[in-house]
Design a protein around this motif. Structure first.
Motif, PDB file in Angstrom:
ATOM      1  N   ALA A   1      39.114  49.810  29.244  1.00 27.40           N
ATOM      2  CA  ALA A   1      38.263  51.093  29.870  1.00 27.40           C
ATOM      3  C   ALA A   1      38.082  51.282  31.233  1.00 27.40           C
ATOM      4  O   ALA A   1      38.126  50.612  32.254  1.00 27.40           O
ATOM      5  CB  ALA A   1      36.388  51.256  29.523  1.00 27.40           C
ATOM      6  N   ILE A   2      37.955  52.462  32.004  1.00 25.71           N
ATOM      7  CA  ILE A   2      38.339  52.673  33.188  1.00 25.71           C
ATOM      8  C   ILE A   2      37.137  53.697  33.347  1.00 25.71           C
ATOM      9  O   ILE A   2      36.560  53.820  33.183  1.00 25.71           O
ATOM     10  CB  ILE A   2      38.488  53.821  33.969  1.00 25.71           C
ATOM     11  N   LEU A   3      36.370  52.623  34.716  1.00 29.39           N
ATOM     12  CA  LEU A   3      34.760  52.920  34.801  1.00 29.39           C
ATOM     13  C   LEU A   3      34.920  53.780  36.878  1.00 29.39           C
ATOM     14  O   LEU A   3      35.345  52.486  37.971  1.00 29.39           O
ATOM     15  CB  LEU A   3      33.606  52.721  34.884  1.00 29.39           C
ATOM     16  N   LEU A   4      34.370  54.670  36.785  1.00 29.77           N
ATOM     17  CA  LEU A   4      33.985  55.483  38.534  1.00 29.77           C
ATOM     18  C   LEU A   4      33.144  55.266  38.856  1.00 29.77           C
ATOM     19  O   LEU A   4      32.165  55.971  38.718  1.00 29.77           O
ATOM     20  CB  LEU A   4      35.797  56.360  38.791  1.00 29.77           C
ATOM     21  N   LYS A   5      32.995  55.345  40.363  1.00 30.56           N
ATOM     22  CA  LYS A   5      32.193  55.401  41.306  1.00 30.56           C
ATOM     23  C   LYS A   5      31.690  56.924  41.135  1.00 30.56           C
ATOM     24  O   LYS A   5      32.856  57.014  41.497  1.00 30.56           O
ATOM     25  CB  LYS A   5      31.891  55.153  42.908  1.00 30.56           C
ATOM     26  N   GLU A   6      30.722  57.300  41.013  1.00 25.38           N
ATOM     27  CA  GLU A   6      30.450  58.761  41.286  1.00 25.38           C
ATOM     28  C   GLU A   6      30.045  59.242  42.702  1.00 25.38           C
ATOM     29  O   GLU A   6      30.333  58.113  43.344  1.00 25.38           O
ATOM     30  CB  GLU A   6      28.891  59.551  40.003  1.00 25.38           C
ATOM     31  N   PRO A   7      29.706  59.996  43.378  1.00 26.42           N
ATOM     32  CA  PRO A   7      29.038  60.452  44.598  1.00 26.42           C
ATOM     33  C   PRO A   7      27.903  59.086  45.008  1.00 26.42           C
ATOM     34  O   PRO A   7      27.736  58.690  45.463  1.00 26.42           O
ATOM     35  CB  PRO A   7      29.315  61.404  45.311  1.00 26.42           C
TER      36      PRO A   7
ATOM     37  N   GLY B   1      27.442  56.952  43.465  1.00 22.99           N
ATOM     38  CA  GLY B   1      27.092  55.066  43.683  1.00 22.99           C
ATOM     39  C   GLY B   1      27.392  54.485  43.086  1.00 22.99           C
ATOM     40  O   GLY B   1      27.218  53.787  41.834  1.00 22.99           O
ATOM     41  N   GLU B   2      27.250  55.360  41.365  1.00 21.05           N
ATOM     42  CA  GLU B   2      26.992  55.027  39.556  1.00 21.05           C
ATOM     43  C   GLU B   2      28.678  54.844  39.159  1.00 21.05           C
ATOM     44  O   GLU B   2      28.777  55.923  39.747  1.00 21.05           O
ATOM     45  CB  GLU B   2      25.908  56.148  39.071  1.00 21.05           C
ATOM     46  N   LEU B   3      27.961  54.434  38.505  1.00 24.14           N
ATOM     47  CA  LEU B   3      28.973  54.275  37.751  1.00 24.14           C
ATOM     48  C   LEU B   3      29.256  54.773  36.254  1.00 24.14           C
ATOM     49  O   LEU B   3      28.429  54.557  35.896  1.00 24.14           O
ATOM     50  CB  LEU B   3      29.535  52.574  37.624  1.00 24.14           C
ATOM     51  N   HIS B   4      30.336  55.899  35.762  1.00 23.68           N
ATOM     52  CA  HIS B   4      30.154  56.508  34.748  1.00 23.68           C
ATOM     53  C   HIS B   4      32.181  56.055  34.181  1.00 23.68           C
ATOM     54  O   HIS B   4      32.966  56.524  34.836  1.00 23.68           O
ATOM     55  CB  HIS B   4      29.782  57.695  34.956  1.00 23.68           C
ATOM     56  N   PRO B   5      32.207  55.855  33.139  1.00 21.52           N
ATOM     57  CA  PRO B   5      33.615  55.742  31.930  1.00 21.52           C
ATOM     58  C   PRO B   5      33.794  56.509  32.560  1.00 21.52           C
ATOM     59  O   PRO B   5      33.650  58.544  31.814  1.00 21.52           O
ATOM     60  CB  PRO B   5      32.968  55.249  30.825  1.00 21.52           C
TER      61      PRO B   5
ATOM     62  N   THR C   1      36.217  50.427  47.299  1.00 24.25           N
ATOM     63  CA  THR C   1      36.028  49.738  45.785  1.00 24.25           C
ATOM     64  C   THR C   1      35.964  51.294  44.984  1.00 24.25           C
ATOM     65  O   THR C   1      34.559  51.772  44.977  1.00 24.25           O
ATOM     66  CB  THR C   1      35.503  48.569  45.779  1.00 24.25           C
ATOM     67  N   LEU C   2      36.840  51.759  44.421  1.00 27.11           N
ATOM     68  CA  LEU C   2      37.001  52.545  43.653  1.00 27.11           C
ATOM     69  C   LEU C   2      35.733  52.793  42.550  1.00 27.11           C
ATOM     70  O   LEU C   2      35.523  53.997  41.903  1.00 27.11           O
ATOM     71  CB  LEU C   2      37.978  53.808  43.561  1.00 27.11           C
ATOM     72  N   GLY C   3      35.839  51.776  41.327  1.00 26.84           N
ATOM     73  CA  GLY C   3      35.221  51.452  40.066  1.00 26.84           C
ATOM     74  C   GLY C   3      36.137  50.074  39.959  1.00 26.84           C
ATOM     75  O   GLY C   3      36.246  49.374  40.138  1.00 26.84           O
TER      76      GLY C   3
END
Length: 569
Positions: A188-194, A196-200, A268-270
């Protein structure tokens, strides 16, 4: 949905979604992907969907088809592959599917105090270590040394992500690299939203997922990876309370996981997460071992994952910057369009206002001569606004020509007749020399009329200030190549050599405030939609010649070859 994005050629910038199982591409208008490229065959190639994969198949085209610059008869397609046909290059992209989006809903980030969080860190390594290992492969184990010596993994990483220009298409490629490199079972890849929350954003199972199977990722582990910038290997075995003394771990979901940061240039992007099912020792129960099942993930796997995470982070950052650049360019283009057209419309409205003033004055004074003069000004500007709107409509959308038997001489003759009054007003002689050999041809008469009208208008304007200004319009027919030509020659000011290619750019007018810069781009677009082209020869001080070439070959479905016999009316 999979798509083809044209990155080079006459149709550059167009995107075609591959909705059908078989999608043909070529010059004939029967193809879902119609290319305005004279080096492309009428029916050049097809993209075929087989199950969940795609193949490109050449249809015995005259100039062949190439995949990543290698000639092919047929070949499988992977996201990022480039198909070249003639002078056109198409980028294949396969964005995350609806099924893939549904799978991302199965990823649960466990709370810091969650009783289900059994993850324990076994090893860690700083993110910067991944890049240093590339310079010193002799300091690592044999497994990783083999991969670093031939650079196959990192080369594959670079190749897979270098041509992908959309985040949704890029992320599955990164997961594919992980599966190929460390043999992951899930990822899985989880990225930061604007905020700051991480979402898959992307998820993958090696095989079909069980109906109730979910992927649980420890928030504690994620915070450690993001906070310290370290990649870690974890396991959920030591603290797992599910095991009894007689239970064999072969039937239980003991997993090892690797989690590394997706590190961009400045942030760090995620995180990139992958796990594997731990390998039990045959006949050994969990109660009889102290350190859990035999490990499948080693420090070498972790170091490679850190390197991939760093490469992937840069690719995601570059893709985001590219998308932002495209958005900025679109906004800039909208602003340029509004500014240019507003200036031109303002001039037209001023002309109409001046004419209306004369009409009003003539009516008040009952002077028909002033009224007629004012009406002449209004009528002239009315024609300008009509032509501007028609050019905007023609240029703003793709249009399939409505082909029907057409007398090209009659169509061009109408243009010459229409422009005689303007030519006379500007002191320019306008001559007409139709070809007697020209047969009736398959054209969109209305479209060709507008294309030729714009060219003739420009030629007259270019000859306005020249003593003995003259424009000659003629037609010819080449029976050997089945090509009709419309030739517009003038003895006007000419075009500097460095400016010839720019005259077809939108808003690149040589008339100053008198021109919109839409006429010639519209003419080129219409001619290309007919599979033709406009050739230009020009010399400063001597004039210019525009040659509109309209090929008349049509695809015949009764023939097997990609080039068919011509059909003329």
């Amino acid at each position: 949905m999979a798509s083809l994005f044209i990155i080079k050629g006459a149709d550059k910038g167009k995107r075609f979604e591959l909705k059908a199982k078989v999608v043909g591409l070529g010059r004939d208008n029967s193809n879902p992907i119609r290319l305005h490229d004279n080096e492309v065959s009428r029916r050049h190639a097809e993209v075929r969907r087989v199950d969940d994969s795609y193949r490109v198949v050449d249809l015995k085209s005259a100039n062949g088809s190439f995949l990543n610059d290698e000639p092919i008869d047929q070949a499988p397609l992977r996201p990022g592959d480039q198909i070249r046909v003639g002078q056109t290059v198409l980028l294949f992209q396969d964005s995350i599917t609806e099924a893939g989006r549904e799978m991302t809903a199965r990823v649960d980030v466990l709370g810091r105090a969650s009783p289900e969080d059994r993850s324990a860190i076994l090893r860690s390594i700083p993110a910067g270590e991944g890049s240093r290992l590339l310079q010193a492969p002799e300091n690592v184990g044999d497994w990783l040394k083999d991969r670093l010596l031939n650079l196959s993994v990192m080369y594959k990483a670079t190749q897979a992500i270098s041509h992908v220009v959309e985040i949704d298409a890029l992320l599955p490629q990164i997961l594919q690299l992980v599966f190929d490199s460390i043999g992951a079972d899930r990822g899985a890849i989880l990225l930061k939203e604007p905020n700051g929350e991480l979402h898959p954003k992307a998820v993958r199972w090696r095989g079909p997922a069980e109906d109730d199977e979910r992927m649980s990722i420890s928030r504690t582990i994620i915070d450690h990876v993001l906070g310290k910038g370290e990649g870690v290997i974890t396991t959920d075995a030591p603290a797992d309370a599910r095991f009894g003394p007689a239970q064999s771990i072969v039937n239980l979901g003991i997993r090892e996981a690797v989690c590394v940061p997706l590190q961009g240039r400045h942030a760090t992007l995620g995180v990139l997460y992958a796990d594997v099912r731990a390998v039990p020792e045959i006949g050994i129960s969990f109660d009889s071992i102290k350190n859990g099942p035999k490990s499948r993930l080693t420090k070498d796997h972790l170091m490679l994952m850190v390197a991939i995470g760093h490469q992937a982070g840069l690719a995601i950052e570059n893709t985001s910057l590219y998308e932002a650049k495209l958005q900025a360019e679109r906004l800039a283009a909208v602003g340029q369009t509004i500014a240019t057209l507003s200036h031109h419309i303002k001039n037209i409205l001023q002309g109409i206002r001046g004419g209306s003033y004369l009409i009003d004055m003539g009516l008040n004074d009952k002077d028909d001569a002033i009224v007629r003069r004012g009406w002449g000004i209004v009528e002239k500007n009315q024609a300008k606004i009509y032509n501007l709107v028609m050019d905007m409509l023609s240029f703003s959308k793709d249009r399939e020509p409505s082909l029907e038997p057409t007398d090209l001489n009659e169509t061009v003759g109408d243009v010459v007749e229409l422009m005689q009054a303007r030519a006379k007003e500007l002191g320019v002689a306008l001559d007409w020399a139709p070809s007697k050999e020209l047969p009736s041809v398959q054209l969109d008469g209305e479209g060709i009329h507008r294309a030729v009208l714009n060219i003739v208008t420009n030629a007259i304007d270019a000859s306005e200030d020249v003593e003995g200004g003259k424009v000659t319009v003629s037609t010819t027919w080449d029976a050997l190549s089945m090509t009709a030509r419309v030739i517009v020659a003038d003895n006007g000011t000419g075009i500097p050599a460095g400016e010839v290619e720019k005259i077809f750019e939108v808003f690149a007018s040589t008339k100053g405030s008198r021109g919109t810069g839409l006429g010639l781009p519209v003419s080129q677009k219409i001619v290309r939609e007919h599979g033709g082209q406009i050739a230009i020869t020009s010399e400063v001080g001597k004039g210019s010649t525009f040659t509109v070439e309209l090929p008349m070959r049509r695809f015949d479905p009764m023939r097997d070859s990609s080039e068919s016999m011509p059909t003329l009316s």
